[in-house]
Structure formats: structure tokens, C-alpha cells
Design a protein around this motif. Structure first.
Motif, PDB file in Angstrom:
ATOM      1  N   MET A  23       0.831  -1.210   0.000  1.00 20.41           N
ATOM      2  CA  MET A  23       0.000   0.000   0.000  1.00 20.41           C
ATOM      3  C   MET A  23       0.856   1.246   0.000  1.00 20.41           C
ATOM      4  SD  MET A  23      -3.070  -1.148   2.503  1.00 20.41           S
ATOM      5  CE  MET A  23      -3.923   0.408   2.545  1.00 20.41           C
ATOM      6  N   GLN A  24       1.958   1.176   0.729  1.00 22.49           N
ATOM      7  CA  GLN A  24       2.882   2.323   0.745  1.00 22.49           C
ATOM      8  C   GLN A  24       3.400   2.597  -0.666  1.00 22.49           C
ATOM      9  OE1 GLN A  24       4.093   3.922   3.868  1.00 22.49           O
ATOM     10  NE2 GLN A  24       4.569   5.457   2.319  1.00 22.49           N
ATOM     11  N   VAL A  25       3.794   1.506  -1.358  1.00 24.55           N
ATOM     12  CA  VAL A  25       4.317   1.656  -2.710  1.00 24.55           C
ATOM     13  C   VAL A  25       3.256   2.262  -3.619  1.00 24.55           C
ATOM     14  CG1 VAL A  25       5.103   0.387  -4.742  1.00 24.55           C
ATOM     15  CG2 VAL A  25       5.985  -0.214  -2.501  1.00 24.55           C
ATOM     16  N   GLU A  28       2.801   5.985  -2.887  1.00 24.60           N
ATOM     17  CA  GLU A  28       3.888   6.793  -3.462  1.00 24.60           C
ATOM     18  C   GLU A  28       3.700   6.946  -4.972  1.00 24.60           C
ATOM     19  OE1 GLU A  28       6.857   7.911  -1.910  1.00 24.60           O
ATOM     20  OE2 GLU A  28       5.975   7.423   0.040  1.00 24.60           O
ATOM     21  N   GLY A  29       3.365   5.799  -5.603  1.00 27.51           N
ATOM     22  CA  GLY A  29       3.154   5.829  -7.043  1.00 27.51           C
ATOM     23  C   GLY A  29       2.003   6.735  -7.412  1.00 27.51           C
ATOM     24  N   LEU A  30       0.960   6.682  -6.616  1.00 23.90           N
ATOM     25  CA  LEU A  30      -0.227   7.489  -6.884  1.00 23.90           C
ATOM     26  C   LEU A  30       0.112   8.981  -6.839  1.00 23.90           C
ATOM     27  CD1 LEU A  30      -2.984   6.310  -7.402  1.00 23.90           C
ATOM     28  CD2 LEU A  30      -3.626   6.891  -5.071  1.00 23.90           C
ATOM     29  N   VAL A  31       0.911   9.371  -5.854  1.00 31.27           N
ATOM     30  CA  VAL A  31       1.242  10.794  -5.725  1.00 31.27           C
ATOM     31  C   VAL A  31       2.049  11.261  -6.928  1.00 31.27           C
ATOM     32  CG1 VAL A  31       2.443  12.505  -4.335  1.00 31.27           C
ATOM     33  CG2 VAL A  31       1.157  10.697  -3.226  1.00 31.27           C
ATOM     34  N   SER A  32       3.059  10.449  -7.327  1.00 33.31           N
ATOM     35  CA  SER A  32       3.786  10.912  -8.515  1.00 33.31           C
ATOM     36  C   SER A  32       2.894  10.832  -9.736  1.00 33.31           C
ATOM     37  CB  SER A  32       5.102  10.163  -8.735  1.00 33.31           C
ATOM     38  OG  SER A  32       5.099   8.928  -8.143  1.00 33.31           O
ATOM     39  N   LEU A 268      -2.137   8.284 -13.450  1.00 33.61           N
ATOM     40  CA  LEU A 268      -2.206   7.488 -12.224  1.00 33.61           C
ATOM     41  C   LEU A 268      -1.699   6.075 -12.476  1.00 33.61           C
ATOM     42  CD1 LEU A 268      -5.635   8.673 -10.788  1.00 33.61           C
ATOM     43  CD2 LEU A 268      -3.343   9.427 -10.208  1.00 33.61           C
ATOM     44  N   ALA A 269      -2.106   5.480 -13.599  1.00 34.84           N
ATOM     45  CA  ALA A 269      -1.700   4.102 -13.889  1.00 34.84           C
ATOM     46  C   ALA A 269      -0.184   4.012 -14.011  1.00 34.84           C
ATOM     47  CB  ALA A 269      -2.359   3.616 -15.179  1.00 34.84           C
ATOM     48  N   LEU A 273       2.132   1.840 -11.555  1.00 43.51           N
ATOM     49  CA  LEU A 273       2.771   0.656 -12.136  1.00 43.51           C
ATOM     50  C   LEU A 273       4.290   0.774 -12.168  1.00 43.51           C
ATOM     51  CD1 LEU A 273       0.311  -0.275 -15.005  1.00 43.51           C
ATOM     52  CD2 LEU A 273       0.692  -1.472 -12.853  1.00 43.51           C
ATOM     53  N   GLU A 274       4.798   1.980 -12.472  1.00 42.15           N
ATOM     54  CA  GLU A 274       6.260   2.080 -12.561  1.00 42.15           C
ATOM     55  C   GLU A 274       6.887   1.919 -11.186  1.00 42.15           C
ATOM     56  OE1 GLU A 274       7.628   5.724 -14.236  1.00 42.15           O
ATOM     57  OE2 GLU A 274       7.449   6.823 -12.373  1.00 42.15           O
ATOM     58  N   LYS A 275       6.189   2.419 -10.160  1.00 46.72           N
ATOM     59  CA  LYS A 275       6.722   2.257  -8.805  1.00 46.72           C
ATOM     60  C   LYS A 275       6.721   0.785  -8.414  1.00 46.72           C
ATOM     61  CE  LYS A 275       7.592   5.666  -6.043  1.00 46.72           C
ATOM     62  NZ  LYS A 275       8.417   6.676  -6.646  1.00 46.72           N
ATOM     63  N   MET A 276       5.618   0.093  -8.718  1.00 47.49           N
ATOM     64  CA  MET A 276       5.538  -1.323  -8.361  1.00 47.49           C
ATOM     65  C   MET A 276       6.589  -2.126  -9.122  1.00 47.49           C
ATOM     66  SD  MET A 276       1.464  -1.974  -8.089  1.00 47.49           S
ATOM     67  CE  MET A 276       1.603  -3.713  -7.802  1.00 47.49           C
ATOM     68  N   PHE A 277       6.744  -1.817 -10.424  1.00 48.15           N
ATOM     69  CA  PHE A 277       7.724  -2.553 -11.221  1.00 48.15           C
ATOM     70  C   PHE A 277       9.126  -2.340 -10.662  1.00 48.15           C
ATOM     71  CE2 PHE A 277      10.657  -3.060 -14.772  1.00 48.15           C
ATOM     72  CZ  PHE A 277      10.268  -4.301 -15.258  1.00 48.15           C
ATOM     73  N   GLU A 278       9.407  -1.081 -10.311  1.00 46.18           N
ATOM     74  CA  GLU A 278      10.739  -0.766  -9.792  1.00 46.18           C
ATOM     75  C   GLU A 278      11.018  -1.543  -8.505  1.00 46.18           C
ATOM     76  OE1 GLU A 278      13.286   0.891 -10.764  1.00 46.18           O
ATOM     77  OE2 GLU A 278      14.405   1.309  -8.921  1.00 46.18           O
ATOM     78  N   ILE A 279      10.037  -1.522  -7.586  1.00 44.61           N
ATOM     79  CA  ILE A 279      10.276  -2.137  -6.276  1.00 44.61           C
ATOM     80  C   ILE A 279      10.324  -3.662  -6.380  1.00 44.61           C
ATOM     81  CG2 ILE A 279       9.324  -2.440  -3.947  1.00 44.61           C
ATOM     82  CD1 ILE A 279      10.242   0.340  -4.228  1.00 44.61           C
ATOM     83  N   TYR A 280       9.356  -4.250  -7.112  1.00 45.22           N
ATOM     84  CA  TYR A 280       9.234  -5.705  -7.054  1.00 45.22           C
ATOM     85  C   TYR A 280      10.020  -6.423  -8.139  1.00 45.22           C
ATOM     86  CZ  TYR A 280       5.723  -5.054  -3.501  1.00 45.22           C
ATOM     87  OH  TYR A 280       5.096  -4.706  -2.339  1.00 45.22           O
TER      88      TYR A 280
END
Lengths: 319, 358
Positions: A23-25, A28-32, A268-269, A273-280
Motif C-alpha cells: 500500500m505504501q508503494v 507513493e506511485g499514486l502521488v507521482s 495514475l496508472a 505501475l512504474e513504482k511497483m515494477f521498480e520495487i518488485y
């Protein structure tokens, strides 16, 4: 086998194992994503009304933020500086329309695109000459933007929301609503949309091209200022901010160049998605920093199936 | 006057279609070639070689490559910088794996790698058009730069992450690395650039050139008259990226001497695009005029304050230069949106019919 598991199983297992981190990720992604969407909105407005692919939107964000900080540094109160910055953005809009766009009406798209790159360079040079190239701090507290954070505890975990980010999301939402009302309900807004649908028809019912262009660039300037304040408060004000303009381009591809809905949803997408891809995936498998290209590759993939983006106007070609 | 064509009779269709239907053009080109091959290199100083002559050649070649794609085949690309990078890294790998390889062969082969990458990133052009395609080529730009940084094999795992050009010689003359003289480098580049330019002129005047132009003007119509769009567009991407790759390899090997991934970033792509557009899309001459303008402009702007006697900090000069270049780009676009080549064509037209206005 091990590789496949690293790609297809482990990231999802991680997500399920630590839902609070997920959820944190996403947050963060949502804000950017909100900020990408805002920049993309500026693009879309100008593209719809004039078919100009405005590369200068990114630098307008930097320029607005720099002007604001610079004016405040001269001892002008924060809110007065905001008003003065808006005046500056208006002057820029008028100047661009007068000096650049008017002589270039009717030229091929690529020439106008090139002209906006010229504007970009000019604004970079001007900004650096007047305000200097070094990093500056956004006047967050002077503008009354709250700092601090909220800690939530979903699933017994830990989720940290910055007040600043919450403010950004809310004000962006308000701005978008205001923009939609402006475009949908006011005479000026309808004129902008008419111009977007059909230039000649719009001209023939007496809509002034020049006025609308100034207006559209000014509105983009306002959006740029809001984006600049928000992004500057997160990362400082410098010309490195220009890079977010490149983040807005895949948003446009994904959402479609003409669509306001597309810009918002695409932004938003891509942010999430880019934050999730980066982290995971990016950091464990590819050595990190995948954010610079992920959005483009994603948008490219979508575009192969929908060449006009998710919400763009259907491209009809005739011989 | 100088361009009087009285007395030059065309007796066959072939003569009318020749490369130089007007004899003075051939003379003019001869003089320019004389300058390029003899007078300039023999008189130029080290400074002139490094800041004017060599960059003009390399940028003109890169712009020629881009111009084939954008000017002739009509596919807007913003990934030129990255394709130059592919050429440079390919050349670096070849030279370090086969140290005895002749640099001419290495440079010309490195283009094939960027051609392959170019075709791969050109595939979407069959579905995506216009600005959508331009943004799609940005995917190549950002992805490849990232790859140059992360794929340590490309720079032989060295700690700095940059590639350093070793000392190389061709037929006993040092052309790359710290030992090479500027003149040797200049002639090396000149040979490659001349070769490719002649090939490109022929290519664009021939069947392939007409296919590209038809694709550019309206691809659906081109398809209807029997042009294979897949072949035409991918061919444009391949040829264009090949030339851009060769330019990139020479950019690093014969001019910069070393390269970091961010040397090939988006600014380089834009600089090449400026050259192609300000010079004139769909014109070979334009690339040269554009390259001369873009390379010479900062040099002139840097010397002007000193000559006039103004004392300005060098950082400020740098900023003002950016501003002036931006303004000049807009100025040139307004004055002549079709580029400097078009401006020359107009002047030539006037000279041909002088003293009559029409």
C-alpha cells in the motif's frame, strides 16, 4: 525455473506477505502519478486546441516554480509572489502566441514541435541567467502547505502518508474538477473544445483563435505552477525537474493525446505501475532505476494494440 | 551572372535528370570539396579541427541518417542519441575483442548493430504514427541509455562505467586514442563521411528514395499503389540507424576519445534533430548547412563578448548561449520553416533567372 519463479511468483508472494508495504508503494506511485497527470493535462489542453505538441510544458513547470521562489527571495510575501508568478505566466503565454505561434500557423506539426523545443531552450537559458542554476528550496511553509505525516496501521502494518502528499492529491483533484467545470460549463471552455473539434468551423462561428491560444497557454501555465509547487516541495526546485516532462509523454501515449480522462487515468496508472515494477521487479532483477524507461515500454506495449492510446480519438485515415 | 545557364543544352532525357543539370553546381561542389580535402585541413589549427571541422562532419553525418528516416520516410524519431550510442559501444566492443581489426572496418561494422537495434525499435512504426511514434522512439532513447549504464559487459566491467578509446592506428597512422593527430582523425572521418554521403545521395535519388517519399507523403496511398510499407519503413529505420551508428562510433572514437552513457542522452538526439530540421528535412545539403550553423553558433557566441570587450562570467555566457540558441531556432523556423537548404534553393533560383525577377 528459478528465473521464472523470480519473475512470476516471488514478487506476488512479497506483495501478499507485506500488504502494508504494497500500500505504501501504491500510495507513493499514486502521488507521482497525480503530478504526471497534471503535466499531461497541460499537454492535452494545448494539443486539443492547436494540434501543437508542446514540449515546453516541462520547462514551464520549472520556470513557474523558479519564478515563485525567486520572487519570494526578493522579499515579496508568498501569496503575492504566487499572484505575480501567474502574471509572469500570462505574459509568457501572450509572448509565445504573438512571437512564435502566430507566424507559424498552418506549418507542419513537426515545425511547431521544434518551435516548442526552441521555447524550451530559451526558457532554460533565461531561467538560468536570471535565477541561477543551483537547487532551491520551495517555499512550502510560507504557502501554508502542511508538513508532517499521518501513520495508518492497515493489516497491523505501517503506512506513512506525508501531509504534503495528501495536500498535493487533494489540490490536484480540485484543480482537475475546476478545469472540467471550466471546459464544460463556461463559454470560454466551450470555445476551446470547439476549436479542438474543428478549427475552421470554430473560426467561422466567430471564435478567436488568438484569444483561445493565449488562454490555453495561460491555463497550462497555471497547471505548471501548481505542478511546480507540488513537485518542488517534494524534490527541490532545479532544472532537473524538467525530467518529469519526459514522464508525462508516455502518459499521453497511454491515455491518448486528446483525452483529458486519458491523461488523468494514464498518469495514475503509470505512476503506480512504474513504482511497483521498480520495487518488485526492477531492483531485485534488473539493477534498479527502471523508472526511466518503464513507462515508455508500457505505453509502447499498449499502443501496439490501440494506436491512438486508451482514450484517444479514433484515427481515421483517408486517401 | 555566375549562374548563367545559356548555352548548356540538354539533348537527352538522361542529361536532364543528371545529378548536376546546371554546370555551375558541379563547379561549386568541386570548390567545396577542394576546401574540405585540401585547403581547410592544411591550414586549420588544432582548435579549429576539434571545435569546428570534426564536429561538423560527424553531426552532418548523424543528421543525414536522421534525415533519411524523418525527412525522406516521414517517421519522426527522437532516439538518435541512443542509436549513436549503440554504434559507439558496438565499435568499442569490437575493437577490444579483436584488437587487430582495422578501424575502418570496425566503424563501418558498428553501424550494422545500431541498424539491427533501429529495426527492432522501428517495428512499432507499422502501427503507430506521428507523435505517438516520436514518443515511442523515446522508449529506445531511455531504455538504451539505461542499458549502457547497467550492462557492465558493454564497458568491459571497468570501474568508471565509461568507455575509453585505446590507441589505434590504420595503415601505420595513429587515428584514435591520445596519440592520434587531429589531421589524421579529420581525414579518417572525411573518407567515411564522403563515402556514405555519395551512397545516400544515390539511394535517395533512386527507386528506394521514391518509395520513401511516397511513404512519407501518405502511407496509405503508397500502400495502394503497391509499396510494401513494412519493407519501406523498416528499410528506412535500418539505413538511418546504420548511418547514425557509424556517426556515433566516430563521435566517440575520433572526436571525444571517451564516453559515458549520458553523453548519448536526449540532448544529443535533439541537437541532431535541430540540425536536420533547421537544415531542411528531405535534403542532403541541409544537413551540412544545419551542422555548420549548430556547431559554429556556440563558438561564435563564446568569442563575441571577448571581442567586444565585455567581461561576463563563463557560466553566464553559457546560459545566455542556450537562450540565444533557443531564440535563433525559433527565428529560423519563422523565417524559413523548410530550412536553410530551401533558403539556398531560393537564392539559386534567383541567381539563375537574374536579372529578371520571374
Amino acid at each position: 525455473m528459478e528465473m521464472l519463479s523470480k519473475i512470476f511468483v516471488e514478487p506476488f508472494a512479497d506483495m501478499v506477505a507485506a500488504p502494508d508495504f504494497l500500500m505504501q508503494v501504491i500510495w507513493e506511485g499514486l502521488v507521482s502519478g497525480v503530478l504526471y497527470a497534471l503535466i499531461a493535462l497541460g499537454f492535452v489542453l494545448i494539443f486539443r486546441s492547436s494540434r501543437i505538441f508542446n514540449f515546453a510544458q516541462g520547462i514551464m513547470v520549472v520556470f513557474a516554480a523558479l519564478t515563485l521562489v525567486g520572487l519570494h527571495a526578493m522579499g515579496i510575501p508568498a501569496w503575492v509572489s504566487v499572484a505575480l508568478t501567474l502574471v509572469v505566466m500570462f505574459i509568457i503565454a501572450v509572448a509565445i502566441e504573438r512571437i512564435v505561434l502566430r507566424p507559424l500557423v498552418g506549418q507542419p506539426d513537426i515545425i511547431l514541435f521544434m518551435a516548442t523545443i526552441g521555447i524550451t531552450l530559451f526558457l532554460v537559458g533565461t531561467g538560468e541567467t536570471i535565477f541561477g542554476g543551483e537547487n532551491k528550496v520551495m517555499i512550502t511553509s510560507e504557502l501554508g502547505i502542511p508538513t508532517g505525516d499521518v501513520v495508518l496501521e492497515p493489516f497491523g502494518g505501517f503506512l506513512l502518508l506525508q501531509h504534503l502528499d495528501i495536500t498535493v492529491v487533494i489540490s490536484a483533484a480540485l484543480l482537475v474538477c475546476a478545469l472540467l467545470v471550466f471546459l464544460g460549463k463556461t463559454q470560454m471552455g466551450r470555445a476551446i473544445r470547439a476549436l479542438g473539434d474543428d478549427h475552421q468551423a470554430a473560426l467561422s462561428v466567430g471564435i478567436s483563435l488568438q484569444t483561445i491560444w493565449v488562454l490555453v497557454w495561460f491555463v497550462s501555465g497555471i497547471i505548471a505552477l501548481v505542478t511546480g509547487i507540488a513537485w518542488g516541495a517534494r524534490a527541490g526546485v532545479s532544472f532537473a525537474l524538467e525530467i518529469i516532462a519526459f514522464k508525462a509523454l508516455p502518459v499521453l501515449m497511454l491515455g491518448g493525446l486528446e483525452s483529458i480522462t486519458g491523461a488523468i487515468i494514464g498518469g495514475l496508472a503509470i505512476g503506480v505501475l512504474e513504482k511497483m515494477f521498480e520495487i518488485y521487479w526492477g531492483q531485485p532483477l534488473l539493477g534498479g532505476n527502471t523508472e526511466v524507461w518503464f513507462a515508455y515500454v508500457l505505453a509502447l506495449g499498449v499502443l501496439l494494440f490501440r494506436p491512438q492510446g486508451l482514450f484517444g480519438e479514433k484515427i481515421i485515415e483517408r486517401v | 551572372m555566375l549562374y548563367r545557364i545559356a548555352g548548356q543544352f540538354k539533348t537527352s532525357y538522361q542529361k536532364d535528370q543528371a545529378l548536376f543539370p546546371v554546370q555551375q553546381d558541379a563547379w561549386l561542389l568541386g570548390i567545396i570539396l577542394l576546401f574540405a580535402w585540401l585547403i581547410l585541413p592544411l591550414t586549420a589549427s588544432e582548435f579549429v579541427f576539434q571545435t569546428l571541422l570534426i564536429p561538423v562532419l560527424i553531426y552532418a553525418l548523424a543528421a543525414t541518417g536522421l534525415n533519411i528516416l524523418t525527412g525522406y520516410a516521414g517517421q519522426l524519431s527522437l532516439g538518435t542519441g541512443a542509436f549513436m550510442g549503440v554504434g559507439a559501444y558496438a565499435c568499442y566492443k569490437m575493437v577490444t575483442i579483436f584488437p587487430d581489426l582495422n578501424l575502418f572496418i570496425a566503424v563501418l561494422l558498428s553501424g550494422t548493430f545500431s541498424a539491427m537495434v533501429g529495426v527492432a525499435f522501428g517495428l512499432p512504426s507499422l502501427r503507430i504514427k506521428g507523435f505517438y511514434l516520436a514518443i515511442a522512439t523515446l522508449a529506445a532513447q531511455f531504455f538504451l541509455i539505461w542499458l549502457f549504464e547497467k550492462w557492465a559487459w558493454l564497458y568491459n566491467y571497468n570501474a568508471s562505467g565509461a568507455i575509453q578509446v585505446p590507441n589505434l592506428d590504420v595503415f601505420g597512422i595513429a587515428v584514435a586514442g591520445p596519440l592520434a593527430t587531429s589531421m589524421a582523425q579529420y581525414y579518417f572521418i572525411l573518407i567515411v563521411v564522403t563515402l556514405i554521403t555519395v551512397l545516400v545521395i544515390n539511394l535517395t535519388r533512386g527507386n528506394q528514395g521514391r518509395i520513401w517519399k511516397a511513404t512519407r507523403d501518405m502511407d496509405i496511398a503508397a500502400e495502394l499503389i503497391g509499396i510494401n510499407l513494412l519493407k519501406s519503413k523498416l528499410m528506412a529505420f535500418a539505413v538511418s540507424s546504420y548511418i547514425v551508428g557509424v556517426a556515433g562510433a566516430m563521435f566517440v572514437f575520433l572526436w571525444r576519445g571517451a564516453a559515458e552513457p549520458n553523453l548519448f542522452d536526449i540532448e544529443l538526439s535533439f541537437r541532431v534533430l535541430f540540425i536536420a530540421i533547421i537544415g531542411g528535412l528531405g535534403s542532403i545539403l541541409g544537413n551540412w548547412l544545419g551542422a555548420i550553423l549548430i556547431v559554429a553558433l556556440p563558438v561564435i557566441l563564446n568569442t563575441v563578448p571577448g571581442v567586444v570587450g565585455l567581461e561576463i562570467k563563463s557560466a553566464t555566457v553559457e546560459h545566455i548561449n542556450v537562450m540565444i540558441i533557443g531564440a535563433l531556432i525559433i527565428f529560423f523556423l519563422i523565417v524559413e520553416p523548410h530550412g536553410l537548404a530551401r533558403l539556398w534553393a531560393l537564392i539559386r533560383e534567383k541567381l539563375l533567372i537574374w536579372p529578371f525577377p520571374h
